[in-house]
Design a protein around this motif. Structure first.
Motif, PDB file in Angstrom:
ATOM      1  N   UNK A  20      -4.907 -77.157  -0.310  1.00  0.00           N
ATOM      2  CA  UNK A  20      -6.117 -77.877  -0.696  1.00  0.00           C
ATOM      3  C   UNK A  20      -5.790 -79.264  -1.234  1.00  0.00           C
ATOM      4  N   UNK A  21      -6.544 -80.261  -0.766  1.00  0.00           N
ATOM      5  CA  UNK A  21      -6.449 -81.614  -1.305  1.00  0.00           C
ATOM      6  C   UNK A  21      -7.420 -81.714  -2.493  1.00  0.00           C
ATOM      7  N   UNK A  22      -6.878 -81.957  -3.668  1.00  0.00           N
ATOM      8  CA  UNK A  22      -7.702 -81.926  -4.878  1.00  0.00           C
ATOM      9  C   UNK A  22      -8.775 -83.013  -4.870  1.00  0.00           C
ATOM     10  N   UNK A  23      -8.475 -84.176  -4.323  1.00  0.00           N
ATOM     11  CA  UNK A  23      -9.415 -85.289  -4.339  1.00  0.00           C
ATOM     12  C   UNK A  23     -10.565 -85.085  -3.352  1.00  0.00           C
ATOM     13  N   UNK A  24     -10.243 -84.733  -2.114  1.00  0.00           N
ATOM     14  CA  UNK A  24     -11.277 -84.581  -1.095  1.00  0.00           C
ATOM     15  C   UNK A  24     -11.839 -83.173  -1.024  1.00  0.00           C
ATOM     16  N   UNK A  25     -11.094 -82.191  -1.575  1.00  0.00           N
ATOM     17  CA  UNK A  25     -11.492 -80.794  -1.506  1.00  0.00           C
ATOM     18  C   UNK A  25     -11.210 -80.125  -0.179  1.00  0.00           C
ATOM     19  N   UNK A  26     -10.694 -80.892   0.794  1.00  0.00           N
ATOM     20  CA  UNK A  26     -10.499 -80.371   2.138  1.00  0.00           C
ATOM     21  C   UNK A  26      -9.305 -79.428   2.212  1.00  0.00           C
ATOM     22  N   UNK A  27      -9.355 -78.526   3.194  1.00  0.00           N
ATOM     23  CA  UNK A  27      -8.344 -77.487   3.354  1.00  0.00           C
ATOM     24  C   UNK A  27      -7.539 -77.679   4.627  1.00  0.00           C
ATOM     25  N   UNK A  28      -6.270 -77.267   4.554  1.00  0.00           N
ATOM     26  CA  UNK A  28      -5.384 -77.297   5.711  1.00  0.00           C
ATOM     27  C   UNK A  28      -4.720 -75.933   5.826  1.00  0.00           C
ATOM     28  N   UNK A  29      -4.880 -75.227   6.963  1.00  0.00           N
ATOM     29  CA  UNK A  29      -4.284 -73.897   7.079  1.00  0.00           C
ATOM     30  C   UNK A  29      -2.763 -73.940   7.109  1.00  0.00           C
ATOM     31  N   UNK A  30      -2.143 -72.938   6.480  1.00  0.00           N
ATOM     32  CA  UNK A  30      -0.693 -72.776   6.502  1.00  0.00           C
ATOM     33  C   UNK A  30      -0.328 -71.594   7.396  1.00  0.00           C
TER      34      UNK A  30
END
Length: 317
Positions: free
Chosen positions: A288-298
């Motif tokens: 999770x990117x704290x600033x944008x809130x966006x997620x990236x799967x691992x």
């Protein structure tokens, strides 16, 4: 290192609790251990080194495991297994979907039942939200949230109505008493600002799924520590939604990388989101990117048979 537990439906392949560890540096699971004695532990709660779980052994009830001294207590007094459990310093609370009841157990020897609140058979009680002296219970099949006052022997002091056939399922509170609720049947996000008596006006914030020829079913809702973003899972379509509270809109919609997402949790530092799937039998992780809130799967993946719930060894909010 993140240490957590996964609960699941009981089946021939699933008769235990799963303990796991996740390395934040390598972004991989490093431990998976099966812990027997937690049959049908489909929902869990962790607080102050105590793990509470719903369970079923000939009868249904709860199990409390004091991890600090490895002591376990069980109380069985329900007919069917509850679908939700939470706790505070003194009590454990369960919501029973089929029986339409809320049970309150005291956290002392033998976990005595001190109160059973009967709402209505098949009320669809799906959660117990604790705020100050109140219990708020979303009743999916009654299209309402029932509010009970602990100071008045758990008397019902208010019923918060939702639109017909919406099915309020789970909710989260902000620090200033904004309540966000997802509905399983209408797939909507609702908001209500609660006053001192836990009353307020429910309003629709966002429709989560509009396609008529493909059914979705909202399940879990979580909020980040900074209260900027809401995270919502949709079963059937296997999606996770990121909702920006300030912008009041969905900023991301992506696959959960599995089948039938039930629960999810944000790590304490907010770097990762863990999603558990019942039908693909796994936990998947998103950075999770704290600033944008966006997620990236691992790529990290952990096997959990018929998984339903995740908790971490951190204090519940």
């Amino acid at each position: 290192m993140i240490k957590g537990y996964a609960g699941s439906y009981a089946s021939e392949q699933s008769q235990c609790l799963i303990q796991f560890c996740f390395d934040e540096t390598t972004k991989q699971f490093t431990k998976r251990k099966e812990l027997p004695g937690f049959e049908d532990a489909k929902y869990l709660s962790y607080a102050n080194k105590k793990l509470a779980a719903v369970c079923h052994r000939n009868a249904a009830g709860i199990t409390l495991w004091d991890i600090s001294c490895d002591k376990t207590m069980t109380h069985l007094s329900e007919t069917k297994t509850s679908c939700f459990i939470t706790q505070d310093d003194s009590y454990i609370y369960t919501a029973n979907y089929h029986e339409g009841t809320i049970s309150v157990y005291k956290k002392v020897q033998d976990l005595p039942l001190i109160k059973r609140i009967y709402i209505q058979e098949a009320a669809g009680c799906h959660q117990v939200l604790l705020l100050e002296n109140y219990l708020l219970v979303p009743c999916l099949l009654l299209d309402a949230i029932y509010v009970f006052d602990r100071r008045k022997d758990f008397a019902c002091v208010h019923i918060l109505p939702f639109p017909a056939h919406s099915g309020p399922r789970h909710g989260v509170f902000t620090k200033n008493k904004y309540l966000y609720v997802v509905s399983e049947l209408s797939n909507e996000l609702f908001m209500c600002h609660m006053n001192e008596k836990m009353q307020g006006n429910v309003q629709v914030v966002q429709k989560l799924w509009d396609t008529q020829n493909q059914k979705a079913a909202a399940a879990a809702i979580r909020i980040d520590a900074q209260e900027k973003f809401l995270y919502i899972t949709l079963r059937e379509v296997n999606q996770i939604i990121v909702f920006d509270r300030k912008a009041k809109r969905i900023v991301q919609r992506l696959s959960t990388m599995g089948d039938h997402p039930r629960d999810m949790q944000l790590s304490k530092d907010g770097r990762f989101v863990f999603v558990i799937h019942r039908f693909s039998h796994d936990i998947r992780v998103f950075e999770r990117d704290e600033k944008s809130g966006l997620l990236q799967p691992l790529r990290a993946k952990l096997h959990v048979q018929e998984g339903v719930c995740i908790v971490f060894e951190q204090e519940e909010s």
